[in-house]
Design a protein around this motif. Sequence first.
Motif, PDB file in Angstrom:
ATOM      1  N   ASP A  75       6.588   4.144 -12.272  1.00  0.00           N
ATOM      2  CA  ASP A  75       7.016   5.506 -11.956  1.00  0.00           C
ATOM      3  C   ASP A  75       6.286   5.988 -10.700  1.00  0.00           C
ATOM      4  N   PRO A  76       7.008   6.161  -9.586  1.00  0.00           N
ATOM      5  CA  PRO A  76       6.326   6.583  -8.351  1.00  0.00           C
ATOM      6  C   PRO A  76       5.681   7.965  -8.470  1.00  0.00           C
ATOM      7  N   ALA A  77       6.142   8.793  -9.384  1.00  0.00           N
ATOM      8  CA  ALA A  77       5.560  10.122  -9.557  1.00  0.00           C
ATOM      9  C   ALA A  77       4.136  10.056 -10.118  1.00  0.00           C
ATOM     10  N   ARG A  78       3.795   8.954 -10.778  1.00  0.00           N
ATOM     11  CA  ARG A  78       2.446   8.814 -11.343  1.00  0.00           C
ATOM     12  C   ARG A  78       1.418   8.361 -10.316  1.00  0.00           C
ATOM     13  N   LEU A  79       1.866   7.809  -9.209  1.00  0.00           N
ATOM     14  CA  LEU A  79       0.928   7.294  -8.216  1.00  0.00           C
ATOM     15  C   LEU A  79       0.028   8.406  -7.685  1.00  0.00           C
ATOM     16  N   ASP A  80      -1.243   8.110  -7.557  1.00  0.00           N
ATOM     17  CA  ASP A  80      -2.187   9.015  -6.901  1.00  0.00           C
ATOM     18  C   ASP A  80      -2.132   8.662  -5.416  1.00  0.00           C
ATOM     19  N   ALA A  81      -1.251   9.334  -4.696  1.00  0.00           N
ATOM     20  CA  ALA A  81      -0.957   8.987  -3.300  1.00  0.00           C
ATOM     21  C   ALA A  81      -2.197   9.025  -2.421  1.00  0.00           C
ATOM     22  N   ASP A  82      -3.049  10.023  -2.603  1.00  0.00           N
ATOM     23  CA  ASP A  82      -4.270  10.128  -1.801  1.00  0.00           C
ATOM     24  C   ASP A  82      -5.201   8.949  -2.065  1.00  0.00           C
ATOM     25  N   LEU A  83      -5.362   8.614  -3.333  1.00  0.00           N
ATOM     26  CA  LEU A  83      -6.247   7.522  -3.717  1.00  0.00           C
ATOM     27  C   LEU A  83      -5.742   6.182  -3.191  1.00  0.00           C
ATOM     28  N   VAL A  84      -4.464   5.904  -3.384  1.00  0.00           N
ATOM     29  CA  VAL A  84      -3.912   4.628  -2.930  1.00  0.00           C
ATOM     30  C   VAL A  84      -4.022   4.508  -1.414  1.00  0.00           C
ATOM     31  N   HIS A  85      -3.710   5.575  -0.704  1.00  0.00           N
ATOM     32  CA  HIS A  85      -3.848   5.528   0.757  1.00  0.00           C
ATOM     33  C   HIS A  85      -5.297   5.274   1.157  1.00  0.00           C
ATOM     34  N   ARG A  86      -6.231   5.929   0.505  1.00  0.00           N
ATOM     35  CA  ARG A  86      -7.651   5.731   0.817  1.00  0.00           C
ATOM     36  C   ARG A  86      -8.064   4.281   0.535  1.00  0.00           C
ATOM     37  N   TRP A  87      -7.680   3.751  -0.631  1.00  0.00           N
ATOM     38  CA  TRP A  87      -8.009   2.351  -0.941  1.00  0.00           C
ATOM     39  C   TRP A  87      -7.548   1.425   0.179  1.00  0.00           C
ATOM     40  N   LEU A  88      -6.267   1.548   0.529  1.00  0.00           N
ATOM     41  CA  LEU A  88      -5.677   0.614   1.484  1.00  0.00           C
ATOM     42  C   LEU A  88      -6.186   0.829   2.896  1.00  0.00           C
ATOM     43  N   SER A  89      -6.216   2.069   3.350  1.00  0.00           N
ATOM     44  CA  SER A  89      -6.561   2.329   4.752  1.00  0.00           C
ATOM     45  C   SER A  89      -8.048   2.217   5.042  1.00  0.00           C
ATOM     46  N   GLN A  90      -8.886   2.299   3.988  1.00  0.00           N
ATOM     47  CA  GLN A  90     -10.327   2.270   4.213  1.00  0.00           C
ATOM     48  C   GLN A  90     -11.027   1.048   3.620  1.00  0.00           C
ATOM     49  N   LYS A 134       2.773   6.124   7.712  1.00  0.00           N
ATOM     50  CA  LYS A 134       3.251   4.748   7.524  1.00  0.00           C
ATOM     51  C   LYS A 134       3.129   4.343   6.057  1.00  0.00           C
ATOM     52  N   HIS A 135       2.033   4.724   5.426  1.00  0.00           N
ATOM     53  CA  HIS A 135       1.830   4.428   4.009  1.00  0.00           C
ATOM     54  C   HIS A 135       2.925   5.072   3.159  1.00  0.00           C
ATOM     55  N   GLU A 136       3.196   6.336   3.398  1.00  0.00           N
ATOM     56  CA  GLU A 136       4.212   7.048   2.614  1.00  0.00           C
ATOM     57  C   GLU A 136       5.597   6.439   2.817  1.00  0.00           C
ATOM     58  N   ARG A 137       5.907   6.009   4.014  1.00  0.00           N
ATOM     59  CA  ARG A 137       7.194   5.357   4.281  1.00  0.00           C
ATOM     60  C   ARG A 137       7.288   4.027   3.523  1.00  0.00           C
ATOM     61  N   ALA A 138       6.203   3.269   3.529  1.00  0.00           N
ATOM     62  CA  ALA A 138       6.183   1.988   2.816  1.00  0.00           C
ATOM     63  C   ALA A 138       6.380   2.202   1.320  1.00  0.00           C
ATOM     64  N   VAL A 139       5.690   3.165   0.752  1.00  0.00           N
ATOM     65  CA  VAL A 139       5.814   3.456  -0.673  1.00  0.00           C
ATOM     66  C   VAL A 139       7.242   3.891  -1.014  1.00  0.00           C
ATOM     67  N   ALA A 140       7.812   4.741  -0.176  1.00  0.00           N
ATOM     68  CA  ALA A 140       9.156   5.267  -0.441  1.00  0.00           C
ATOM     69  C   ALA A 140      10.229   4.182  -0.449  1.00  0.00           C
ATOM     70  N   HIS A 141      10.003   3.094   0.257  1.00  0.00           N
ATOM     71  CA  HIS A 141      11.012   2.045   0.368  1.00  0.00           C
ATOM     72  C   HIS A 141      10.635   0.775  -0.394  1.00  0.00           C
ATOM     73  N   SER A 142       9.768   0.925  -1.384  1.00  0.00           N
ATOM     74  CA  SER A 142       9.279  -0.223  -2.133  1.00  0.00           C
ATOM     75  C   SER A 142       9.311   0.047  -3.629  1.00  0.00           C
ATOM     76  N   LEU A 143       9.168  -1.012  -4.385  1.00  0.00           N
ATOM     77  CA  LEU A 143       8.955  -0.944  -5.826  1.00  0.00           C
ATOM     78  C   LEU A 143       7.444  -0.917  -6.016  1.00  0.00           C
ATOM     79  N   ASN A 144       6.929   0.136  -6.628  1.00  0.00           N
ATOM     80  CA  ASN A 144       5.492   0.352  -6.738  1.00  0.00           C
ATOM     81  C   ASN A 144       5.017   0.201  -8.173  1.00  0.00           C
TER      82      ASN A 144
END
Length: 143
Positions: A14-29, A41-51
Amino acid sequence: MNSELPDGYELSTDPARLDADLVHRWLSQDAYWALGRSREKHERAVAHSLNFGVYETATGAQVGYARVVTDRATFAWLCDVYIDRAARGTGLGTALVAAVRDHLAPYGLRRVMLATADAHAVYAKVGYEPLADREKWMLYGEQ
């Protein structure tokens, strides 16, 4: 192969459950393959993927993430697999990759690919193998 997560954890697509800030921080940092990735770029990738998110059952806190780019018919690319540093060593990474594999199985995909610099053993545990005939494959973009 069993893809159940260790006790105390659950998986959700369920993409609504994702902690978008946390996932972006994990990946980008903290993820060598995505360091410096912009939020846009992260938000675009998430929007067009199965998460896939991994969550502590008791608290609902997100502790893992994986993303799949797929046509749901012939091909998938598994990427952005990440387990929070505090939760590593519990088998969550292997369980997450197995759960992704099992989730994709009904699609009848011809191949699911990924790239890793340091986690070959994790993926091998659930059936991934190095390319047998690398001469067939080509890449456009960064290496």
